[in-house]
Motif scaffolding. Structure first.
Motif, PDB file in Angstrom:
ATOM      1  N   GLY A  86      -3.177  -0.040  -2.710  1.00  0.00           N
ATOM      2  CA  GLY A  86      -3.657   0.309  -1.366  1.00  0.00           C
ATOM      3  C   GLY A  86      -5.117   0.683  -1.336  1.00  0.00           C
ATOM      4  O   GLY A  86      -5.599   1.216  -0.345  1.00  0.00           O
ATOM      5  N   VAL A  87      -5.834   0.443  -2.433  1.00  0.00           N
ATOM      6  CA  VAL A  87      -7.288   0.679  -2.438  1.00  0.00           C
ATOM      7  C   VAL A  87      -7.952  -0.622  -2.886  1.00  0.00           C
ATOM      8  O   VAL A  87      -7.911  -0.982  -4.049  1.00  0.00           O
ATOM      9  N   SER A 115       0.837  -1.199   0.000  1.00  0.00           N
ATOM     10  CA  SER A 115       0.000   0.000   0.000  1.00  0.00           C
ATOM     11  C   SER A 115       0.873   1.251   0.000  1.00  0.00           C
ATOM     12  O   SER A 115       1.657   1.478   0.916  1.00  0.00           O
ATOM     13  N   THR A 173      -8.821   6.629   2.342  1.00  0.00           N
ATOM     14  CA  THR A 173      -7.722   7.404   1.762  1.00  0.00           C
ATOM     15  C   THR A 173      -8.002   8.908   1.763  1.00  0.00           C
ATOM     16  O   THR A 173      -9.103   9.347   1.454  1.00  0.00           O
ATOM     17  N   THR A 189      -7.449  -1.551   3.201  1.00  0.00           N
ATOM     18  CA  THR A 189      -8.446  -1.401   2.140  1.00  0.00           C
ATOM     19  C   THR A 189      -8.404  -0.026   1.498  1.00  0.00           C
ATOM     20  O   THR A 189      -8.899   0.153   0.386  1.00  0.00           O
ATOM     21  N   GLY A 190      -7.858   0.956   2.180  1.00  0.00           N
ATOM     22  CA  GLY A 190      -7.743   2.284   1.584  1.00  0.00           C
ATOM     23  C   GLY A 190      -9.062   2.981   1.336  1.00  0.00           C
ATOM     24  O   GLY A 190      -9.111   3.994   0.638  1.00  0.00           O
ATOM     25  N   GLN A 234      -0.230   4.194   0.401  1.00  0.00           N
ATOM     26  CA  GLN A 234      -0.705   5.010   1.519  1.00  0.00           C
ATOM     27  C   GLN A 234       0.166   4.760   2.746  1.00  0.00           C
ATOM     28  O   GLN A 234       0.590   5.686   3.436  1.00  0.00           O
TER      29      GLN A 234
END
Lengths: 253, 762, 153
Positions: C128-129, A97, C46, C42-43, A99
């Motif tokens: 990341g999503v 990820s 975000t 799961t993002g 993020q």
């Protein structure tokens, strides 16, 4: 919401931060591990973000990563030097990820010390040098570090390395690897680091001419003792994976 | 056609893209109570006592409800038509806990913080009972999971741990085997898997100004929620309004009354609004999942490769309770046995209780388990007879005009309705897929080296709604700007059914989709619909939309003629036009009808129940590479070609296939829920339960072939479930083609593959 | 008290120490930021922080002093939507739409960071999503179309 946190402490120095730590007060930099876990026994966070650097400097003499640099900052630096670097892809899987890569710091990653982190296996392979603050500042090899102290800097020295390889076996690219093997060629030596679904990262080294398939098999047999069996593989299977990974990285080097 | 079959932007696209407050939780929660479930830590045992006193003493805790607070009322959590074909074997709070995660109590308070604190302070004493974790041990075990008392209603023999059973035979299977030249048999396993909708189960309840109970919930079945909650809490249906806003994925997981009744109970108990949301962890062990199955096929063929007998045996694990226990395995049989023709067919199936989480509905609803077995054994037969697997299949398909006898025998828990095939595009699906995967080259090339590439395929069928049961109804009314309200009970769970149904209305009325205003899934304002499952919405509700829109159209024409004072006219370009050239627009017809001429509201209602359920067909091809030193499998490419009749919205239909494929690849390679020796779940997060993410995806090609289904709206058949059936067996077959290893158990982990390779000594 | 820019508005947060940005945003009605899991994978949660994608549920408010935070709410004004949102609608990249805001933010961050991103860059930011509906096929097409058009300008 992390209910148990009632105080954010901003110490004046890392030495002070070091001395403040106890069971209910822990160091806080990026926070991606800590906030995800929300351990209810932690009550205060010692925020050291303003006390550590956040950059990465790269030259042939050395790569120096500030403890507060994020995983993504490091990847971006590596990519700007060599966008084709095979390693780039491998170590990205430490954290698929973006993020989280944007938030997670090197200090945090090493502090957490996950054996299934590709970055950790890589840093063990290159035997990165950590600058650590306790009562005093000192440098220690990542392989020898016992977890005590606050890391301020992570360094490794590409000019001492003639080749780096990383092999990982995971069910999906995005899934944590069952086995990760990092390897470097340095002068007349190979050095291997082995991580994955294991309790620890182990390192092995030998002279290049001594390296053989039998040696890999023996190392794999030894290394697998630190591994755990899970639903994606028995220990017997993981031993085979380690041996195959060692063979592959060695041959590529 | 101007709208049907054309690219159309989603009617809800703009609000979703903008991140508007459209999901269940997206509203202010001032004065809400927050509720959480106390889950059983043990797999099997009786609650001896519950001491709530410490928890209730906390400031902010409003109520704690558990089994002592209610008279037991037995129901099934399965969101199905009434009477439900699932056993009524659970109540809101049971006194016996039957899996780790079973519901002990609900705690509601003014903040999640105090509720979590309270959960830890409830002192529950259990008397543990021996537990059963292996479904193969369940049948006739001395431990009986549902000893059964008044109020329970079981479908089969709970004393033997059988939640549901099927025994059907058409023809004489044994005689068929005796007369066959070849008989093959194989057993295949599929595990527990999670739907993993990204939005978890979430329910908000409150009392409105008239003290009616409002349930805003992420559900696929709003009308079933209303009926079941009314029954459990003993309040009139008319006192309940269920609203389904946008929902963040369902895949069957939300075809369940999972927490709606308990959230409602808190609101009724306290008079206060309440919110109950599952965490991701709870989704993994306290929601529903795909039933694990062991499927054995025995198939007899003659020398001409024509099948004579198929004997299918299913052992299914339904977990601690039996929602969907009968119907899922019934679909495993009825959908697979609708593909190939054999004069003699037999199905024996048992769904057994264990002390693991109850499974439920998951996209495909039993068909993925059945097809993994069937399409694996078809390849094994072809291999052993040394014939082309595609030729073997083509010889045995049911063809257009033929009757599929199994459909009549296996309905939804009762006798079904005959299916006579009127459209079957399977050959075209195969031909197109074969070309796109480069089948003939890749299948036959020499396999050597460490990394070996192979291709495999599978052909599958599903259905279009449940014949004679699924019912959709709609209401359309006209507005004075020429727009139309389309109100329907149908539930868009992210599939885009609101858009597809608006397209059908727009096509009939000769309008762009923008003129159709869709309101769906609100039990107060939209008419009844059984809900979004069994691939029913486009086919069943779509037909109701078409009917209602046609009624509205004829009213427009009649009203136009009256206003124009002509005997004959026709509709041209949103106008009623008479032969002598007089013309009036939709807008003017409506406004005159409202205020001046022949006053009336142009409107229509229509219902549709279909006694047909035509199968859509699909051929899926997989291209994989196997690392023969480690057993790791990389999927390079999936080609999925579907016959859904006339596709209503091509882009959204492709999306259905593209999204189903990674779910099935997960089933094939990476997804399984696992439990320790006490029945506790091990992998309850995405670090340990591996679904395909963007970086794991192979190349995907999803296309459709055109057929025209005479019973469907504009020739449409279903699309939502069928593409999930093929990828897993196609991958298993491709692995065999690559390295000669046949794995009969999902997920096909690398260790299983490597063990197979080692046995082959390649 | 912590001050930061939220979608261009100076915002003050006076909250308990353990409050995450996710808690704060949901409370304030920024509903495009959603719950998907507690660990960020799961993002669905975000947001952009100084232009970088991050998980709002892993960020404690106190770390945001002086930062610039964006949610997808700032990407549209009435009918006037961001071209990336338009690409998502046009390409059928939205199914249930629960992950859409996260995807839009992820791709926009890539567009700002990189001049000529590749398809593999797009897949990397979408890792990341989590999306369980689309198989990422159409989101990747929508992203690629948007990025190509943007670079052509």
């Amino acid at each position: 919401m992390w209910y148990s946190i009632n105080k954010i402490i901003k110490p004046d120095s890392l030495k002070e931060a070091y001395s403040l730590q106890n069971k209910t007060r822990v160091l806080f930099s990026g926070g991606s591990y800590l906030v995800a876990e929300k351990n209810p026994s932690i009550q205060s966070l010692i925020d050291i973000n303003d006390l550590v650097g956040h950059g990465v400097t790269a030259s042939m003499e050395g790569i120096h990563i500030d403890a507060g640099a994020t995983l993504q900052t490091f990847l971006d630096t590596v990519e700007s030097i060599n966008s084709e670097c095979r390693l780039l892809k491998g170590i990205k899987y430490s954290c698929p990820s973006k993020q989280i890569r944007n938030q997670r710091t090197f200090g945090g990653e090493i502090g957490k010390g996950r054996p299934n982190s590709e970055i950790m296996v890589f840093l063990h392979a290159v035997n990165a040098e950590l600058t650590v603050i306790m009562e005093t500042e000192k440098t220690v090899s990542i392989r020898d570090w016992n977890g005590d102290g606050i890391i301020t800097k992570i360094s490794y020295f590409p000019n001492q390395i003639d080749g780096i390889e990383l092999e990982r076996f995971s069910v999906l690219d995005s899934a944590p690897a069952l086995v990760i093997v990092g390897a470097i060629k340095s002068g007349d030596h190979f050095e291997f680091s082995i991580g994955g679904s294991s309790g620890t990262i182990q390192t092995f080294s030998c002279r290049i001419e001594e390296w053989s398939e039998n040696k890999n098999l023996a190392w794999a047999k030894e290394a697998v003792n630190a591994f755990v069996a899970n639903h994606f593989g028995s220990l017997e299977y993981k031993e085979k994976l380690i041996a195959t990974a060692l063979q592959r990285v060695g041959e590529t080097l | 056609m101007k709208v049907v079959g054309q690219k159309t932007r989603r009617v809800d696209g703009l609000s979703l893209a903008k991140g508007k407050a459209v999901f269940a939780d997206d509203m202010p929660k001032k004065d809400f109570l927050f509720a959480k479930i106390l889950h059983s830590p043990i797999a099997h045992g009786k609650i001896v006592s519950i001491d709530k006193s410490k928890a209730l003493a906390l400031d902010g805790i409003e109520t704690i409800l558990s089994h002592e607070d209610f008279e037991p009322h037995y129901f099934t959590t399965a969101g199905q038509g009434y009477p439900e074909p699932s056993p009524r074997d659970t109540s809101m709070f049971n006194k016996t806990m039957r899996f780790v995660g079973d519901r002990v109590a609900v705690v509601a308070g003014t903040s999640l913080e105090v509720v979590e604190e309270a959960l830890a302070l409830i002192d529950v004493k259990y008397e543990e009972l021996p537990a059963i974790f292996d479904m193969e041990d369940s049948l006739d075990n001395e431990t009986v999971i549902h000893p059964g008392k008044d109020g329970f209603s079981f479908l089969h023999d709970a004393s033997r741990n059988i939640a549901a059973n099927i025994n059907e035979e058409l023809g004489d299977v044994q005689k068929g085997f005796d007369e066959s030249d070849y008989v093959f048999e194989g057993t295949y396993y599929t595990p527990y898997a999670q739907q993993c909708s990204i939005e978890p189960h979430i329910t908000l309840t409150w009392l409105d100004e008239n003290d009616r109970l409002i349930i805003r919930t992420a559900t696929q079945v709003p009308y079933h929620v209303r009926r079941v909650v009314a029954e459990i809490l003993d309040i009139p249906v008319g006192k309940i309004r269920v609203i389904k806003p946008r929902i963040g994925g369902g895949f069957g997981g939300k075809q369940e009354i999972l927490n709606e009744e308990v959230c409602s109970a808190v609101t009724l108990d306290t008079g206060k609004p309440c919110r109950l949301e599952y965490t991701r962890e709870e989704e993994f062990y306290a929601a529903r999942s795909r039933h694990p199955q062991k499927v054995t096929y025995k198939i007899g063929l003659n020398k001409d490769l024509m099948m004579q007998s198929i004997d299918m045996e299913i052992l299914q694990n339904c977990g601690g309770y039996g929602p969907h226990a009968l119907t899922v395995m019934s679909v495993s049989a009825s959908k697979t046995l609708a593909l190939y023709r054999a004069p003699n067919v037999k199905v024996t199936a048992n769904s057994v209780y264990t002390n693991l989480p109850p499974a439920g509905a998951y996209r495909g609803y039993g068909a993925p388990q059945g097809y993994f077995a069937l399409e694996s054994i078809m390849d094994e037969i072809a291999e052993q007879l040394n014939v082309d697997p595609i030729e073997l299949r083509k010889k045995n398909y049911f063809r257009e005009g033929e009757e599929v006898p199994i459909a009549k025998v296996l309905g939804e828990g009762r006798e079904g309705f005959p299916v006579i095939l009127q459209s079957n595009g399977i050959d075209a699906c195969i031909d197109r897929g074969r070309e796109l995967i480069d089948w003939d080259t890749l299948k036959n090339e020499q396999k050597s080296g460490v990394f070996r590439r192979g291709v495999g395929m599978a052909t599958v069928a599903q259905a279009s709604g449940i014949a004679g049961i699924d019912m959709g109804s709609v209401f359309i009314k006209m507005n004075e700007d020429g727009s139309f309200n389309l109100n329907m009970g149908a539930t868009d769970l992210g599939t885009g059914s609101d858009t597809a149904l608006a397209q059908i209305a727009a096509e009939v009325l000769g309008l762009p989709v923008e003129k159709i205003i869709v309101i769906s899934s609100d039990t107060d304002t939209t008419p009844f619909d059984t809900g979004a499952y069994a691939s029913s919405t486009t086919y069943v509700t779509g037909a109701a939309v078409k009917k209602a829109a046609e009624d509205v159209l004829s009213q427009i024409l009649e009203q136009g003629k009256k206003i124009l004072e002509v005997e004959e006219a026709s509709i041209v370009n949103n106008h009623v036009v008479s032969k002598d050239g007089k013309s009036i627009s939709y807008e003017d017809i409506c406004i005159k009808s409202f205020y001046t001429d022949h006053q009336t509201q142009i409107q229509a209602v229509a219902s549709k129940v279909s006694y047909d359920s035509p199968p859509p067909y699909n051929a899926t091809f997989a291209d994989v590479t196997v690392d023969t030193e480690t057993g790791f499998v990389k999927v390079n490419k999936i080609v999925s070609i579907t016959d859904s009749g006339q596709v209503i919205n091509p882009q959204m239909s492709e999306g259905q296939a593209e999204g189903a494929i990674p779910q099935s690849l997960g089933m094939a390679l990476s997804e399984h829920m696992i439990f320790d020796d006490k029945g506790r779940p091990i992998n309850t997060d995405f670090e340990n339960y591996h679904i395909f993410t963007s970086i794991d995806m192979p190349e995907i090609i999803a296309e459709f072939v055109h057929t025209d289904e005479p019973t469907g709206p504009y020739g449409a058949k279903a699309v939502a479930e069928i593409p999930i059936n093929g990828p897993a067996p196609a991958v298993a077959n491709a692995i065999y083609n690559a390295c000669g290893v046949r794995i009969r158990e999902c997920p096909i982990t690398p260790e299983k593959v490597l063990n197979g390779i080692n046995q082959l000594n390649i | 008290m912590i001050q930061f820019q939220l979608n261009g508005t100076l915002t003050e947060a006076q909250v308990r120490s353990g409050t995450t940005l996710f808690d704060f945003l949901r409370e304030k009605g920024f509903f495009s930021v959603k719950y998907g899991s507690d660990k960020g994978e799961t993002g669905a949660d975000t947001v952009l922080v100084d232009g970088k994608i991050m998980n709002a549920s892993l960020i404690l408010i106190h770390t945001l002093e002086g930062k610039y935070i964006e949610t997808v709410e700032s990407f549209s004004h009435g009918q006037d939507i961001h071209p990336l949102q338009d690409a998502f609608i046009e390409e059928g990249a939205i199914q249930c739409g629960y992950c859409t805001p996260g995807m839009v933010l992820a791709i926009e961050s890539l567009a700002r960071e990189k001049e000529n991103p590749t398809e593999s860059d797009v897949k990397d930011v979408l890792a990341g999503v989590y999306c369980r509906c689309t198989g990422y096929v159409k989101p990747v097409i929508a992203a690629t179309n948007y990025l190509t058009t943007k670079n052509a300008k």
